[in-house]
Design a protein around this motif. Sequence first.
Motif: not given
Length: 51
Positions: A38, A41-42
């Motif tokens: 995460k 991806d951010d």
Amino acid sequence: MNETYSAFAGFAQTWGLLYFMLLFAVVLAYALWPKNRKKFDDAAQIPFRED
């Protein structure tokens, strides 16, 4: 003196290679760890955000 240099060079080449292989494996494991997905991806979306 030449023997000392050769011994040191052999030591540095062998253990330096092992050190950097271990370091690479740790960085790769960190990058591919599922818990960090995460976060990465951010970070990948930052250029596409409008402020």
